[in-house]
Design an enzyme around this catalytic site. Structure first.
Site, PDB file in Angstrom:
ATOM      1  N   ASP A  57      33.086  62.355  30.137  1.00  0.00           N
ATOM      2  CA  ASP A  57      33.063  63.768  29.787  1.00  0.00           C
ATOM      3  C   ASP A  57      32.263  63.924  28.495  1.00  0.00           C
ATOM      4  O   ASP A  57      32.319  63.067  27.609  1.00  0.00           O
ATOM      5  CB  ASP A  57      34.487  64.278  29.601  1.00  0.00           C
ATOM      6  N   CYS A  74      66.401  40.833  37.880  1.00  0.00           N
ATOM      7  CA  CYS A  74      67.436  41.871  37.843  1.00  0.00           C
ATOM      8  C   CYS A  74      66.929  43.133  38.525  1.00  0.00           C
ATOM      9  O   CYS A  74      67.628  43.739  39.349  1.00  0.00           O
ATOM     10  CB  CYS A  74      67.820  42.183  36.398  1.00  0.00           C
ATOM     11  N   CYS A  79      65.589  40.659  33.115  1.00  0.00           N
ATOM     12  CA  CYS A  79      64.381  40.040  33.652  1.00  0.00           C
ATOM     13  C   CYS A  79      63.981  40.755  34.935  1.00  0.00           C
ATOM     14  O   CYS A  79      64.706  41.621  35.437  1.00  0.00           O
ATOM     15  CB  CYS A  79      64.570  38.545  33.895  1.00  0.00           C
TER      16      CYS A  79
END
Length: 606
Positions: A441, A24, A21
């Site tokens: 672009d 940690c 988690c």
């Protein structure tokens, strides 16, 4: 004045084993940052620690030791296995199996506990048989992590999950064996508000089982998202060549793996092959497709002395290249590193979530204890107070708190790389809510990124069909992208091309051959000049007009006369207009960015 001690900046990325988690990751990060000269960032989503440290005062083994002291394992780069990894192995399979088995057992438990009509005599003992494997075996990863954290005097979200599910299971055992819940004929209805004194008559097996299934499902989808994001980055890096033809001192070719290529080595790139690594062209001329790096669909003509990028595709003649960058220094590797850095970094909102999750677990445990004491203090019996305390633990598993942001970042950057979108860092994703202008672009974004036939101008009695039949057949034998566009147009309109005899590729100029008894040339004006073939004013004007629009124009000649101009260009995608309209509807101002001339840009923007 004392001289400052020297320092050597170093960087290392360490995979972390055992995190379950965000708490940690937060704890490991604090441990590492306590070391002198160390700046560390631990990402739960990528399961990696990125560490900047002073190599004079800190050794990599000390970093691994700090991680181990926190209750986890760190893999140093030198410790990683050198053998090849089987990418077909699905590391999510054990978790998926655990989830499926747990769900098959938990769902009947939930139905029995919630629907009184299904509660036959002694149903509660069947519920115990079904739920026990889920709570003990299904939730084993949470229990194991909670025990490891307890040994180091810490608590994480796994601690909440383990305590909550085991508390529900143990209370149910108490109710079944000591209380009245094990009596034949016991039924249990669904009540939103618990009643005092009923705790010993109720079991909570379905709570522990269903919570376990939900959390396993979250872990599984998280692991699958990580795997897919990692696969997207792997696919990007695998776009490079796998082997290369290296030239030794005597000019003899030998095929080796691209990893054996060194700076200064000379290698051969044949038509259709990928360029093995970044380098400089020594011999030969050719058109090279660099769309992977530039997005430009029009091939770039390469001549001796030009720099060429690895993973580009040679579309024309044979090239001899001298390697200037290999391995992690190539442009493709730098793109991959940019994506990895974006995945490893933390957005500001993720850092906030990590700080909250770091204190959340002890706060929740404190609230659960306070709840227990409050109800006992108000005169309620122990069973009611314990029920309320367990409820606090069960509902307070904040997995989404530490998981949502890093997983979204991981998936976003990985999928972006797969689609050709490079996200520079986590702060970029978070700042998109403030964007008011989007720059597009032209090539490959607004346009298709591939060449196609847009016009044919012919002279005299030469028809469009004649041009496509003769020039298209000759171009069908070439690998050049412009030739492919002409050949595809001929195939679409006339079907299979005629046979070609004596095909010759004149590097950087065009192609020659014989089609249906006609000696045919297709290519640049310099190719026509080499055969002393004049270009009429009409065709020359058509060619210049096409080039002013940023299009590519080639000449076709047969039987000693230049007969046509074939115009090839990148075309606008059918969905571009809809996409631009959607961007405007979002309140964004789209801007077209292109290196082409103004006429081409305005034509596309229109």
């Amino acid at each position: 004045m004392a001289a400052e001690s020297p320092s050597v900046a170093a960087h290392v990325e360490m995979p972390i084993i055992g995190m379950t988690c965000a708490s940690c990751a937060n704890r490991i990060e604090r441990k590492l940052n306590k070391l002198d000269g160390v700046t560390a960032s631990v990402n739960y989503a990528t399961e990696k620690a990125t560490v900047e440290y002073d190599a004079i005062t800190v050794q990599p083994e000390q970093l691994a030791g700090a991680v181990q002291a926190a209750g986890y394992q760190a893999v140093l780069p030198s410790d990683e296995p050198q053998g090849s990894v089987d990418e077909d192995v699905d590391d999510t399979a054990p978790l998926r199996r655990r989830l499926i088995v747990s769900a098959l057992l938990a769902i009947p438990t939930l139905l029995l506990s919630m629907i009184p009509a299904l509660q036959f005599d002694n149903w509660q003992w069947l519920a115990l048989d079904l739920a026990t494997p889920v709570i003990l075996w299904g939730a084993w990863p949470f229990h194991r992590a909670a025990w490891a954290n307890l040994k180091h005097g810490t608590a994480t979200m796994d601690t909440l999950i383990s305590i909550g599910t085991l508390a529900a299971w143990l209370w149910s055992l108490y109710a079944l064996f000591i209380g009245n819940a094990g009596m034949p004929g016991m039924t249990m209805s669904f009540d939103l508000i618990p009643k005092a004194g009923e705790g010993a008559d109720h079991i909570f097996l379905e709570v522990g089982a269903i919570v376990t299934v939900f959390l396993l499902a979250g872990r599984y989808f998280e692991a699958r998202a990580k795997r897919r994001a990692g696969a997207a980055l792997t696919a990007l890096l695998e776009l490079g060549a796998k082997d290369v033809a290296v030239l030794d001192e005597t000019g003899v070719e030998r095929r080796v793996a691209v990893e054996q290529l060194g700076v200064g080595d000379r290698f051969v790139v044949r038509p259709g092959e990928k360029v093995a690594t970044d380098g400089v062209v020594l011999e030969g001329t050719s058109a090279v497709d660099q769309s992977l790096l530039t997005g430009e669909s029009v091939p770039v003509e390469m001549h001796p002395g030009d720099e060429i990028a690895g993973a580009s595709v040679n579309a024309g003649g044979r090239l001899i290249v001298r390697a200037t960058k290999v391995g992690a220094d190539t442009a493709l590797a730098q793109i991959g590193r940019l994506v990895t850095d974006a995945q490893t970094g933390k957005a500001p909102v993720q850092r906030l979530a990590d700080r909250i999750s770091g204190v959340f677990v002890p706060v929740v445990i404190g609230i659960a204890v306070a709840t227990l004491g409050f109800w006992i203090g108000t005169g309620e019996d122990l069973t009611f107070a314990f029920t309320a305390a367990v409820a606090v633990l069960i509902i307070a598993c904040p997995c989404a708190l530490g998981l949502a942001t890093p997983t979204a970042l991981l998936v976003g950057t990985g999928r972006g790389a797969q689609l050709g979108l490079l996200i520079k860092g986590p702060e970029v994703l978070e700042s998109t809510r403030e964007v008011d202008t989007i720059v597009l672009d032209k090539t490959g974004t607004v346009t298709t990124g591939s060449m196609s036939m847009v016009d044919i101008v012919s002279t005299g009695e030469t028809t469009r069909e004649d041009v496509l039949r003769i020039a298209g057949a000759l171009e069908d034998a070439s690998e050049h992208p412009v030739a492919k566009a002409i050949a595809n147009a001929a195939r679409d309109e006339l079907g299979a091309p005629s046979a070609v005899e004596g095909f010759t590729n004149r590097e950087g100029l065009g192609v020659e051959g014989v089609v249906d008894g006609h000696a045919v040339l297709v290519g640049r004006p310099s190719l026509m000049a080499g055969w002393s073939l004049p270009i009429s004013d009409e065709l020359d004007a058509a060619k210049r007009a096409a080039e002013q629009l940023g299009r590519t124009a080639v000449l076709a000649a047969w039987d000693g006369e230049v007969r046509a101009v074939l115009v090839v260009a990148d075309t606008v995608k059918p969905t571009s207009a809809e996409a631009v309209a959607a961007l405007k509807a979002l309140g964004l101002r789209p801007v077209l960015l292109t290196g082409d001339n103004q006429a081409t840009a305005r034509a596309v923007a229109a």
